[in-house]
Design a protein around this motif. Structure first.
Motif, PDB file in Angstrom:
ATOM      1  N   PRO A  28     -27.993 -16.048 -46.552  1.00  0.00           N
ATOM      2  CA  PRO A  28     -29.278 -16.937 -46.907  1.00  0.00           C
ATOM      3  C   PRO A  28     -29.895 -17.473 -45.731  1.00  0.00           C
ATOM      4  O   PRO A  28     -29.226 -17.622 -44.703  1.00  0.00           O
ATOM      5  N   LEU A  29     -31.379 -17.740 -45.884  1.00  0.00           N
ATOM      6  CA  LEU A  29     -32.093 -18.424 -44.734  1.00  0.00           C
ATOM      7  C   LEU A  29     -31.414 -19.694 -44.674  1.00  0.00           C
ATOM      8  O   LEU A  29     -31.528 -20.350 -45.652  1.00  0.00           O
ATOM      9  N   GLN A  30     -30.937 -20.136 -43.431  1.00  0.00           N
ATOM     10  CA  GLN A  30     -30.749 -21.609 -43.204  1.00  0.00           C
ATOM     11  C   GLN A  30     -30.857 -21.846 -41.693  1.00  0.00           C
ATOM     12  O   GLN A  30     -30.852 -21.061 -40.963  1.00  0.00           O
ATOM     13  N   ASP A  31     -30.868 -23.171 -41.484  1.00  0.00           N
ATOM     14  CA  ASP A  31     -30.594 -23.675 -40.125  1.00  0.00           C
ATOM     15  C   ASP A  31     -29.281 -23.844 -39.661  1.00  0.00           C
ATOM     16  O   ASP A  31     -28.594 -24.128 -40.441  1.00  0.00           O
ATOM     17  N   GLU A  32     -29.106 -23.230 -38.436  1.00  0.00           N
ATOM     18  CA  GLU A  32     -27.815 -23.406 -37.727  1.00  0.00           C
ATOM     19  C   GLU A  32     -27.768 -24.292 -36.859  1.00  0.00           C
ATOM     20  O   GLU A  32     -28.864 -24.745 -36.083  1.00  0.00           O
ATOM     21  N   GLU A  33     -26.501 -24.967 -36.615  1.00  0.00           N
ATOM     22  CA  GLU A  33     -26.380 -26.232 -35.501  1.00  0.00           C
ATOM     23  C   GLU A  33     -26.673 -25.644 -34.356  1.00  0.00           C
ATOM     24  O   GLU A  33     -26.906 -26.707 -33.524  1.00  0.00           O
ATOM     25  N   TRP A  34     -26.783 -24.608 -33.690  1.00  0.00           N
ATOM     26  CA  TRP A  34     -27.168 -24.177 -32.541  1.00  0.00           C
ATOM     27  C   TRP A  34     -28.472 -23.718 -32.170  1.00  0.00           C
ATOM     28  O   TRP A  34     -28.795 -23.096 -31.060  1.00  0.00           O
ATOM     29  N   GLY A  35     -29.206 -24.340 -32.992  1.00  0.00           N
ATOM     30  CA  GLY A  35     -30.663 -24.185 -32.993  1.00  0.00           C
ATOM     31  C   GLY A  35     -31.483 -22.945 -33.182  1.00  0.00           C
ATOM     32  O   GLY A  35     -32.615 -22.724 -32.717  1.00  0.00           O
ATOM     33  N   VAL A  36     -30.935 -22.315 -34.228  1.00  0.00           N
ATOM     34  CA  VAL A  36     -31.804 -21.184 -34.819  1.00  0.00           C
ATOM     35  C   VAL A  36     -31.894 -21.361 -36.247  1.00  0.00           C
ATOM     36  O   VAL A  36     -31.044 -22.157 -36.894  1.00  0.00           O
ATOM     37  N   ARG A  37     -32.841 -20.733 -36.964  1.00  0.00           N
ATOM     38  CA  ARG A  37     -33.198 -20.488 -38.304  1.00  0.00           C
ATOM     39  C   ARG A  37     -32.912 -19.178 -38.538  1.00  0.00           C
ATOM     40  O   ARG A  37     -33.669 -18.451 -37.925  1.00  0.00           O
ATOM     41  N   ARG A  38     -31.916 -18.507 -39.476  1.00  0.00           N
ATOM     42  CA  ARG A  38     -31.835 -17.399 -39.651  1.00  0.00           C
ATOM     43  C   ARG A  38     -31.475 -16.756 -41.082  1.00  0.00           C
ATOM     44  O   ARG A  38     -31.050 -17.741 -41.631  1.00  0.00           O
ATOM     45  N   PHE A  39     -31.468 -15.550 -41.377  1.00  0.00           N
ATOM     46  CA  PHE A  39     -30.867 -14.728 -42.558  1.00  0.00           C
ATOM     47  C   PHE A  39     -30.405 -13.457 -41.919  1.00  0.00           C
ATOM     48  O   PHE A  39     -30.948 -13.111 -41.108  1.00  0.00           O
TER      49      PHE A  39
END
Length: 115
Positions: free
Chosen positions: A88-99
Motif C-alpha cells: 500500500p501507499l505509505q511514507d517511509e522513514e528514509w524520505g520517500v512515499r511509495r507503493f
C-alpha cells in the motif's frame, strides 16, 4: 504526472561485489541503507541501479523503481484501473512515499516520490 527516473532493482546478497563490479563501469555508490544500495553514474546521475537483499517494509522485493512527481496521483490511477497493489501507499522513514504494483508481466514495480 511526470516520470523522473526508472531504476532496475537486482535482488542480491553480494552487495560489496556488485559495488566493485559496477564500479569498473564507472558507477559510484550514492545510497546504502544496509538492505539496499544504489549506484549511479557521476556523469548522468539518473542512470542508476540498485541491489537489495530484501525490502525493509514490504512483503516482496520489487523488480524496478519508477520515481514520479506525484505518487498520490499514480496510486489513484492504478487503483481506478484495477491494477494489483502489492504494497500500500505509505511514507517511509528514509524520505520517500511509495507503493508497489504488479505489471502485466508479473513484475513488481516500486512507484515513489521523494518527500
Amino acid at each position: 504526472m511526470a516520470v523522473r527516473r526508472v531504476m532496475p532493482i537486482i535482488q542480491s546478497e553480494a552487495v560489496p561485489e556488485n559495488r566493485e563490479f559496477y564500479g569498473l563501469l564507472g558507477f559510484e555508490e550514492v545510497m546504502n541503507h544496509g538492505w539496499i544500495m544504489t549506484l549511479a553514474s557521476p556523469s548522468s546521475p539518473a542512470a542508476q541501479v540498485s541491489f537489495m537483499t530484501s525490502d525493509k517494509t514490504a512483503p516482496v522485493t520489487p523488480d524496478m523503481s519508477v520515481e514520479v512527481d506525484d505518487v498520490d496521483a499514480a496510486y489513484a490511477v492504478m487503483r481506478e484501473r484495477g491494477a494489483e497493489i502489492v504494497h500500500p501507499l505509505q511514507d517511509e522513514e528514509w524520505g520517500v512515499r511509495r507503493f508497489f504494483v504488479r505489471d502485466p508481466n508479473g513484475r513488481v514495480v516500486n512507484v515513489l516520490s521523494h518527500r
